[in-house]
Design a protein around this motif. Structure first.
Motif, mmCIF file in Angstrom:
data_model
loop_
_atom_site.group_PDB
_atom_site.id
_atom_site.type_symbol
_atom_site.label_atom_id
_atom_site.label_comp_id
_atom_site.label_asym_id
_atom_site.label_seq_id
_atom_site.Cartn_x
_atom_site.Cartn_y
_atom_site.Cartn_z
ATOM 1 N N LYS B 37 0.843 -1.194 0.000
ATOM 2 C CA LYS B 37 0.000 0.000 0.000
ATOM 3 C C LYS B 37 0.876 1.241 0.000
ATOM 4 O O LYS B 37 1.919 1.271 0.649
ATOM 5 C CB LYS B 37 -0.880 -0.005 1.242
ATOM 6 C CG LYS B 37 -1.959 -1.058 1.156
ATOM 7 C CD LYS B 37 -2.811 -1.035 2.387
ATOM 8 C CE LYS B 37 -3.444 -2.397 2.568
ATOM 9 N NZ LYS B 37 -3.992 -2.573 3.912
ATOM 10 N N PRO B 38 0.428 2.290 -0.680
ATOM 11 C CA PRO B 38 1.185 3.543 -0.646
ATOM 12 C C PRO B 38 1.303 4.068 0.790
ATOM 13 O O PRO B 38 0.429 3.809 1.617
ATOM 14 C CB PRO B 38 0.333 4.493 -1.493
ATOM 15 C CG PRO B 38 -0.514 3.610 -2.351
ATOM 16 C CD PRO B 38 -0.752 2.362 -1.549
ATOM 17 N N THR B 39 2.381 4.777 1.064
ATOM 18 C CA THR B 39 2.542 5.445 2.352
ATOM 19 C C THR B 39 1.438 6.485 2.516
ATOM 20 O O THR B 39 1.259 7.339 1.650
ATOM 21 C CB THR B 39 3.909 6.165 2.393
ATOM 22 O OG1 THR B 39 4.926 5.173 2.190
ATOM 23 C CG2 THR B 39 4.148 6.844 3.728
ATOM 24 N N VAL B 41 -0.388 9.757 3.295
ATOM 25 C CA VAL B 41 0.091 11.132 3.373
ATOM 26 C C VAL B 41 -1.114 12.082 3.425
ATOM 27 O O VAL B 41 -2.097 11.873 2.726
ATOM 28 C CB VAL B 41 0.992 11.423 2.137
ATOM 29 C CG1 VAL B 41 1.009 12.885 1.780
ATOM 30 C CG2 VAL B 41 2.397 10.877 2.361
ATOM 31 N N LYS B 62 0.970 10.307 7.647
ATOM 32 C CA LYS B 62 -0.110 9.887 8.543
ATOM 33 C C LYS B 62 0.197 8.491 9.062
ATOM 34 O O LYS B 62 0.890 7.719 8.402
ATOM 35 C CB LYS B 62 -1.445 9.807 7.770
ATOM 36 C CG LYS B 62 -2.052 11.145 7.477
ATOM 37 C CD LYS B 62 -3.539 11.012 7.124
ATOM 38 C CE LYS B 62 -3.788 10.233 5.858
ATOM 39 N NZ LYS B 62 -5.210 10.249 5.459
ATOM 40 N N SER B 65 -3.351 2.859 9.024
ATOM 41 C CA SER B 65 -4.383 2.195 9.828
ATOM 42 C C SER B 65 -4.428 0.706 9.552
ATOM 43 O O SER B 65 -5.144 -0.031 10.208
ATOM 44 C CB SER B 65 -5.745 2.831 9.565
ATOM 45 O OG SER B 65 -5.944 2.993 8.190
ATOM 46 N N THR B 66 -3.671 0.264 8.561
ATOM 47 C CA THR B 66 -3.632 -1.165 8.258
ATOM 48 C C THR B 66 -2.170 -1.613 8.173
ATOM 49 O O THR B 66 -1.297 -0.979 8.750
ATOM 50 C CB THR B 66 -4.371 -1.472 6.938
ATOM 51 O OG1 THR B 66 -3.673 -0.843 5.868
ATOM 52 C CG2 THR B 66 -5.804 -0.966 6.963
ATOM 53 N N HIS B 103 -6.410 -4.411 13.265
ATOM 54 C CA HIS B 103 -6.627 -4.801 11.868
ATOM 55 C C HIS B 103 -6.301 -6.282 11.664
ATOM 56 O O HIS B 103 -7.078 -7.025 11.053
ATOM 57 C CB HIS B 103 -5.781 -3.917 10.955
ATOM 58 C CG HIS B 103 -5.821 -4.332 9.519
ATOM 59 N ND1 HIS B 103 -6.901 -4.091 8.711
ATOM 60 C CD2 HIS B 103 -4.927 -5.005 8.751
ATOM 61 C CE1 HIS B 103 -6.664 -4.584 7.503
ATOM 62 N NE2 HIS B 103 -5.484 -5.144 7.507
#
Ligand SMILES: [Mg+2]
Ligand SMILES: [Mg+2]
Lengths: 179, 179
Positions: B37-39, B41, B62, B65-66, B103
């Motif tokens: 997943k992309p970082t 931001v 940020k 969350s996963t 998660h």
């Protein structure tokens, strides 16, 4: 990269907000685990000021190589793309990239659930539309660069907009993929 | 947010590169569909210069969350986190967030495959370690803020580093989750 500013501009649009709210509801109630992937960004420069958060001062939007959302529901891998269009009669391929379509093909090949959630925003109608239909229009014909809305009405599934969850797409997923 | 600069600094680290290469190999050969997943931001300001790409001029990291990676393999949802540590004797909880652990619990609850890939970089040993073990250490005891390496050696699965794919974790996943 020309469509990425639009992609950013779209971030406040209501379909994405509706789906994010819906996923929050699903996650909170233990119904499913589905998240939006972060917008892919190429980070070029970061400042690290003392006593405050790192600040990205130069970065660029990258083309996404997959779809917007994925996760797990009833033991199955679930993967979809959300798109809003102002077009009244068809769903244009516009900013859907070939590698996103390849991604959807691969998801289907591996036994995952793959679809679009399409909103025709002028008439405020939202549909779940299976990836296999989309892939046919995208790859098997060359006459048009869009899908007639009528085909989506007939082969997709209209999603009602409710209070909570806003767009209860798993209700439709139950009927379409688990029965 | 204090760990996010480190997170960015880590982006060039070799475990992540190894896994990204491995996933490319899996995706290209049709073995699995797994992506990083992309970082995440938070974008605050974007310039739209004429005739060139939109430039993000202010953004912040940020908390994710996963986990880092997810996808589909042999019809199952697969989800994992990759972590490198310089610690020689244990795997510290360090920058693993409670919502990431939540998660993982949810993924297990829904029937997905969830694990860590942990590299002890000083001794260059890499392990696949099931999320259920990690969750026990993280939530069921309060004595320590880390997992003894010995427990990971005994309950995890050592990953060999090869030429291609670099870290063939699906070979281990076959044994652990599909037999
Ligand atoms: Mg979208
Ligand atoms: Mg990681």
């Amino acid at each position: 990269v020309t469509d990425t500013p639009a992609r950013f501009a779209n971030r406040g649009m209501s379909l994405e907000q509706d789906i994010n709210e819906t996923n929050k509801h699903y996650n909170a109630t233990g119904k499913a685990v589905i998240h939006k992937k972060p917008t892919p960004v190429q980070i070029v420069n970061v400042d690290y000021p003392k006593r405050s958060a790192a600040k990205i001062t130069e970065a660029y939007f990258k083309q996404p190589s997959t779809t917007d959302y994925n996760g797990i529901y009833r033991g199955k891998y679930i993967d979809f793309e959300a798109k809003e269009t102002k077009n009244k009669t068809s769903f244009p391929f516009g900013n859907i990239h070939p590698h996103q379509v390849d991604h959807m093909k691969q998801v289907l090949h591996h036994g995952g659930v793959s679809f679009f959630i399409i909103r025709f925003s002028i008439v405020d109608e939202t549909y779940l539309y299976d990836a296999s239909h989309f892939i046919w229009w995208y790859t098997e014909q060359t006459q048009r660069k869009s899908i007639p809305k009528q085909h989506i009405e007939e082969n997709g599934h209209r999603l009602a907009i409710k209070y909570a969850p806003r767009v209860d797409f798993l209700d439709i997923v139950d009927h379409v993929y688990y029965s």
